[in-house]
Design a protein around this motif. Structure first.
Motif, PDB file in Angstrom:
ATOM      1  N   THR A 147       0.856  -1.179   0.000  1.00  0.00           N
ATOM      2  CA  THR A 147       0.000   0.000   0.000  1.00  0.00           C
ATOM      3  C   THR A 147       0.891   1.228   0.000  1.00  0.00           C
ATOM      4  O   THR A 147       1.958   1.238   0.638  1.00  0.00           O
ATOM      5  CB  THR A 147      -0.924   0.040   1.224  1.00  0.00           C
ATOM      6  OG1 THR A 147      -0.134   0.190   2.413  1.00  0.00           O
ATOM      7  CG2 THR A 147      -1.778  -1.213   1.316  1.00  0.00           C
TER       8      THR A 147
ATOM      9  N   ALA B  48      -3.428   4.904  -2.091  1.00  0.00           N
ATOM     10  CA  ALA B  48      -4.432   5.718  -1.403  1.00  0.00           C
ATOM     11  C   ALA B  48      -4.219   7.188  -1.737  1.00  0.00           C
ATOM     12  O   ALA B  48      -3.075   7.651  -1.854  1.00  0.00           O
ATOM     13  CB  ALA B  48      -4.347   5.508   0.102  1.00  0.00           C
TER      14      ALA B  48
ATOM     15  N   SER C 180      -6.222   2.248  -7.365  1.00  0.00           N
ATOM     16  CA  SER C 180      -6.279   3.471  -6.566  1.00  0.00           C
ATOM     17  C   SER C 180      -7.613   3.514  -5.829  1.00  0.00           C
ATOM     18  O   SER C 180      -8.528   2.753  -6.145  1.00  0.00           O
ATOM     19  CB  SER C 180      -6.111   4.707  -7.452  1.00  0.00           C
ATOM     20  OG  SER C 180      -7.268   4.906  -8.244  1.00  0.00           O
ATOM     21  N   ASP C 181      -7.700   4.424  -4.871  1.00  0.00           N
ATOM     22  CA  ASP C 181      -8.928   4.460  -4.067  1.00  0.00           C
ATOM     23  C   ASP C 181     -10.004   5.358  -4.666  1.00  0.00           C
ATOM     24  O   ASP C 181     -11.047   5.575  -4.036  1.00  0.00           O
ATOM     25  CB  ASP C 181      -8.610   4.868  -2.621  1.00  0.00           C
ATOM     26  CG  ASP C 181      -8.259   6.352  -2.475  1.00  0.00           C
ATOM     27  OD1 ASP C 181      -8.158   7.054  -3.497  1.00  0.00           O
ATOM     28  OD2 ASP C 181      -8.067   6.806  -1.328  1.00  0.00           O
TER      29      ASP C 181
ATOM     30  N   LYS D 144     -12.500   2.888   4.307  1.00  0.00           N
ATOM     31  CA  LYS D 144     -12.782   3.482   3.007  1.00  0.00           C
ATOM     32  C   LYS D 144     -11.841   2.963   1.924  1.00  0.00           C
ATOM     33  O   LYS D 144     -12.256   2.754   0.778  1.00  0.00           O
ATOM     34  CB  LYS D 144     -12.703   5.007   3.101  1.00  0.00           C
ATOM     35  CG  LYS D 144     -13.784   5.611   3.985  1.00  0.00           C
ATOM     36  CD  LYS D 144     -15.177   5.235   3.469  1.00  0.00           C
ATOM     37  CE  LYS D 144     -16.279   5.763   4.353  1.00  0.00           C
ATOM     38  NZ  LYS D 144     -17.632   5.397   3.861  1.00  0.00           N
ATOM     39  N   THR D 145     -10.588   2.756   2.263  1.00  0.00           N
ATOM     40  CA  THR D 145      -9.658   2.253   1.251  1.00  0.00           C
ATOM     41  C   THR D 145      -9.906   0.780   0.946  1.00  0.00           C
ATOM     42  O   THR D 145      -9.791   0.363  -0.203  1.00  0.00           O
ATOM     43  CB  THR D 145      -8.201   2.459   1.691  1.00  0.00           C
ATOM     44  OG1 THR D 145      -7.992   1.875   2.989  1.00  0.00           O
ATOM     45  CG2 THR D 145      -7.843   3.935   1.732  1.00  0.00           C
TER      46      THR D 145
ATOM     47  N   ALA E 137     -12.475   0.107  -1.604  1.00  0.00           N
ATOM     48  CA  ALA E 137     -11.992   0.253  -2.978  1.00  0.00           C
ATOM     49  C   ALA E 137     -11.118  -0.912  -3.407  1.00  0.00           C
ATOM     50  O   ALA E 137     -10.997  -1.195  -4.604  1.00  0.00           O
ATOM     51  CB  ALA E 137     -11.208   1.562  -3.116  1.00  0.00           C
ATOM     52  N   ALA E 138     -10.504  -1.604  -2.435  1.00  0.00           N
ATOM     53  CA  ALA E 138      -9.538  -2.652  -2.774  1.00  0.00           C
ATOM     54  C   ALA E 138     -10.080  -4.070  -2.674  1.00  0.00           C
ATOM     55  O   ALA E 138      -9.539  -4.976  -3.304  1.00  0.00           O
ATOM     56  CB  ALA E 138      -8.323  -2.541  -1.848  1.00  0.00           C
TER      57      ALA E 138
END
Length: 283
Positions: free
Chosen positions: A111, A156, A229-230, A263-264, A267-268
């Motif tokens: 990350t 991030a 990417s986030d 939150k990240t 996205a992942a």
């Protein structure tokens, strides 16, 4: 408008290598955190010290529910190694060295969160130019691809520093810490000022961070399916004083780290677990 003149050339450098050595369907076995004080968990559990256990990326504290713990809950083959190479105060200039350490330890998932300190300097003129930030980030990604061609990268976005100012500008204690510690003067100097010059300064610093984030998203797309990417999730995320360390009112505390992790990972998750290979569009 900022012109990203280097993107075409960088796309060639970062394009997926022949033979399709990009992301695989397997989940990561060795994970590493790269970046600055946020990923190091700085001030999240003590007075001006890194607190890697609270890191949104590699932390092993149950409250934060980091990427590591979330992935570990899905697959116990993810071995615990304290591969948090993030360093408080690091800028984009330091990322290549961190990548080399991650490669040497065989990381297959890293990350990256770096860039706030490229903008948080004593004077605006000292902020890292966008083209320099882009070159450094591209070099670091190229190093990782060369060293770990099957590895994956999660990038991030940098938090919105103006949102931080907006959250704390009315708090006397926060303003006091910012002033005494000379914390991020480009954004946080004269926090109560409403002068046209100070408003314009804050807007320019915010625009620089937004430009860094645009670079990150573009380079991630150029890297290919092995990068995610986030989608500006961290930059766009609302937060309160309750998410900030009471040691400096700048770094995220445990609750802030947990919010970033949540939150990240949204996205992942599908991408890193093998359920989704579609890249997030460039903002």
């Amino acid at each position: 408008m900022i012109a990203f003149t280097g993107v075409t050339a960088l796309t060639v450098v970062l394009a997926a290598p022949a033979g399709g050595a990009t992301a695989t369907s397997s989940r990561p076995v060795v994970m590493a955190a790269l970046g600055d004080s946020i990923s190091a968990g700085f001030n999240a559990c003590g007075w001006y010290v890194p607190c890697v256990s609270r890191s949104w990326s590699m932390g092993d504290h149950a409250f934060v529910q980091s990427h590591y713990l979330r992935l570990r809950s899905l697959d116990e083959s993810l071995a615990w190694q304290n591969l948090n190479f993030a360093v408080p105060g690091a800028t984009s200039a330091d990322l290549a060295g961190q990548v080399e350490k991650a490669v040497a330890r065989g990381a297959d998932y890293v990350t990256i969160l770096v860039g706030a300190q490229d903008a948080c300097v004593s004077e605006e003129r000292l902020m890292t130019p966008v083209n320099v930030y882009e070159r450094r980030m591209a070099e670091a990604l190229t190093l990782f691809r060369a060293g770990r061609p099957g590895g994956r990268v999660f990038v991030a976005s940098i938090p919105d520093l103006k949102r931080l100012w907006r959250v704390g500008k009315g708090d006397l204690v926060a303003r006091g810490f910012w002033a005494v510690g000379r914390i991020c003067p480009t954004m946080l100097a004269k926090p109560a000022s409403t002068s046209a010059a100070d408003r314009a300064r804050r807007d320019r610093v915010r625009a620089r961070v937004a430009a860094y984030n645009a670079v990150l998203a573009r380079l991630c797309v150029a890297y290919g399916p092995a990068c995610r990417s986030d989608g500006n999730a961290v930059f766009n995320q609302s937060f309160t004083l309750g998410h900030l360390s009471k040691w400096d009112y700048f770094h995220p505390n445990e609750a802030g780290q947990k919010l970033i992790a949540q939150k990240t990972f949204e996205a992942a998750r599908g991408w890193i677990t093998g359920d989704d290979r579609q890249p997030i569009p460039v903002p």
